[in-house]
Design an enzyme around this catalytic site. Sequence first.
Site, PDB file in Angstrom:
ATOM      1  N   ASN A 164       0.849  -1.194   0.000  1.00 60.97           N
ATOM      2  CA  ASN A 164       0.000   0.000   0.000  1.00 60.97           C
ATOM      3  C   ASN A 164       0.885   1.246   0.000  1.00 60.97           C
ATOM      4  OD1 ASN A 164       0.570   0.756   2.862  1.00 60.97           O
ATOM      5  ND2 ASN A 164      -0.390  -1.227   3.227  1.00 60.97           N
ATOM      6  N   ASP A 191      -4.808  -5.972   4.428  1.00 60.68           N
ATOM      7  CA  ASP A 191      -5.997  -6.681   4.907  1.00 60.68           C
ATOM      8  C   ASP A 191      -6.159  -8.030   4.227  1.00 60.68           C
ATOM      9  OD1 ASP A 191      -6.841  -4.755   6.706  1.00 60.68           O
ATOM     10  OD2 ASP A 191      -7.709  -3.550   5.094  1.00 60.68           O
TER      11      ASP A 191
HETATM   12  N1  CTP Z   1      -4.452  -3.184  11.810  1.00 63.98           N
HETATM   13  C1  CTP Z   1      -4.050  -4.389  12.350  1.00 63.98           C
HETATM   14  N2  CTP Z   1      -4.084  -5.525  11.602  1.00 63.98           N
HETATM   15  C2  CTP Z   1      -4.570  -5.504  10.343  1.00 63.98           C
HETATM   16  C3  CTP Z   1      -5.032  -4.285   9.774  1.00 63.98           C
HETATM   17  C4  CTP Z   1      -4.959  -3.141  10.543  1.00 63.98           C
HETATM   18  O1  CTP Z   1      -3.636  -4.406  13.513  1.00 63.98           O
HETATM   19  N3  CTP Z   1      -4.598  -6.618   9.637  1.00 63.98           N
HETATM   20  C5  CTP Z   1      -4.373  -1.976  12.651  1.00 63.98           C
HETATM   21  C6  CTP Z   1      -3.660  -0.796  11.979  1.00 63.98           C
HETATM   22  O2  CTP Z   1      -2.287  -0.798  12.267  1.00 63.98           O
HETATM   23  C7  CTP Z   1      -4.386   0.389  12.589  1.00 63.98           C
HETATM   24  C8  CTP Z   1      -5.780  -0.125  12.842  1.00 63.98           C
HETATM   25  O3  CTP Z   1      -5.683  -1.548  12.880  1.00 63.98           O
HETATM   26  O4  CTP Z   1      -3.823   0.783  13.817  1.00 63.98           O
HETATM   27  C9  CTP Z   1      -6.784   0.281  11.805  1.00 63.98           C
HETATM   28  O5  CTP Z   1      -6.293   0.002  10.511  1.00 63.98           O
HETATM   29  P1  CTP Z   1      -7.130   0.363   9.205  1.00 63.98           P
HETATM   30  O6  CTP Z   1      -6.360  -0.116   8.010  1.00 63.98           O
HETATM   31  O7  CTP Z   1      -7.566   1.785   9.242  1.00 63.98           O
HETATM   32  O8  CTP Z   1      -8.432  -0.493   9.431  1.00 63.98           O
HETATM   33  P2  CTP Z   1      -8.780  -1.977   9.121  1.00 63.98           P
HETATM   34  O9  CTP Z   1      -8.924  -2.707  10.423  1.00 63.98           O
HETATM   35  O10 CTP Z   1      -7.835  -2.558   8.150  1.00 63.98           O
HETATM   36  O11 CTP Z   1     -10.232  -1.802   8.486  1.00 63.98           O
HETATM   37  P3  CTP Z   1     -10.667  -1.191   7.047  1.00 63.98           P
HETATM   38  O12 CTP Z   1      -9.569  -1.564   6.073  1.00 63.98           O
HETATM   39  O13 CTP Z   1     -11.935  -1.895   6.754  1.00 63.98           O
HETATM   40  O14 CTP Z   1     -10.841   0.267   7.199  1.00 63.98           O
END
Ligand code: CTP
Length: 405
Positions: free
Chosen positions: A217, A286
């Site tokens: 990303n 993700d």
């Molecule tokens: N995070 C995590 N593990 C993942 C994805 C994200 O621990 N697999 C953590 C990131 O480091 C951040 C928080 O969760 O502190 C939110 O990450 P974000 O990418 O904004 O959210 P997601 O949980 O991935 O949800 P979405 O992509 O649906 O917004």
Amino acid sequence: MGDAPYAPLAGRTIVLCITGGIAAYKAPLIVRSLASRGAHVDCILTEAAAQFVTPLSLQSLTGRPIYTRMFPVEHQRSYEIEHISLADKADLVLVAPATANCLARLAHGMADDLVTATVLATKAPVLLCPSMNVNMYEHPATRANLATLRNRGLEILEPEQGFLACGWEGKGRLPEPERIAAEVVRLTSPQDLAGLKILITCGPTCEDIDPVRFITNRSTGKMGAALVEAACLRGAEVTVISGPVALKYAPWARVVDVRSASEMLAAVKEGLDGVDVLIMAAAVADYVPKEYQRRKIKKGRSEMSALELRPSPDILATIKPLKDKRFFVGFAAETDDLKENALEKMKRKGLDMIVANRVGEEGSGFASATNSGILLSADGTQEVFEHVEKTMLAHTILDKIRGAW
Ligand code: CTP
């Protein structure tokens, strides 16, 4: 939150003592690095140093008189005793470069020129940056002098390894001006996070498809690196778990390099032991390829119908049961419904605080020097920030953590 430029040395006077080694040629750049952080710089030049760098260059950069002699007949500004007034006004005395001869004289408490007299007379912290030929540096006399000075509480920034002006290769190079200025900032910063152990994840993760390709990303690690630096400057013990990034972290932090989300999860689990605060600034993938192809996927077909993906481990959700008394901070990268999404994530991931930042717009999010968004705490407090420098935002986040801890 204000949008003034970050100037950690604003209002500070740094007395830069330059002694006579070839590395004195870097002195004007040291002045620039200190001044760009807001410092007033007063320079003292020994007679030998004035052979390598001229008072006029330094005066042009500092806009202030340059001090060279202990008892000038023509007093430069007043009837002040120079070595005492400079020693008194300094917030920090920096000796860069510090020659072997200068270290020996300081170790013996001599005060036979303006540099040694100022170091002896000051109550401010003193930072010595030794620089010399490797054999002089490794000589038992120099080692003993440095040990004496260190025991007396003077700070020493070790020289770096590399090619030396004298033709030898080894330890003896003066660190780069930016590195010296960073050390000055640390030594003049309030140590209000001393004793705190912080684990910070930074950067993107890379999920390999085959030996050639991967999914990643836009994260550059900038926000995380700003947090690492700010926490180190304030005295915290910092470990960084970083995905692949091009930037360099603050020199005081311990860095653990990882590549994928599952490697990051393993490193976080291992690193949590003894940690007080976890800041998850990393942009973790993700979805990851369902299966890694050991052999390069060849293009010999007209279209590729699908790349099969599976969800990656959610690190925060996985370690939630290990939280105990630790303070957990997450980030939320959002394009829409910033506050609602962040509040939901804070709750779902069991966080004490979440920093929601807008992505996909100019001046905020990935690769930008500034960020916009909202800082939300589990206790209900919130603070909006608009185009704030990431360095400043890092300090605000740490202030909040300190307040809540
Ligand atoms: N995070 C995590 N593990 C993942 C994805 C994200 O621990 N697999 C953590 C990131 O480091 C951040 C928080 O969760 O502190 C939110 O990450 P974000 O990418 O904004 O959210 P997601 O949980 O991935 O949800 P979405 O992509 O649906 O917004």
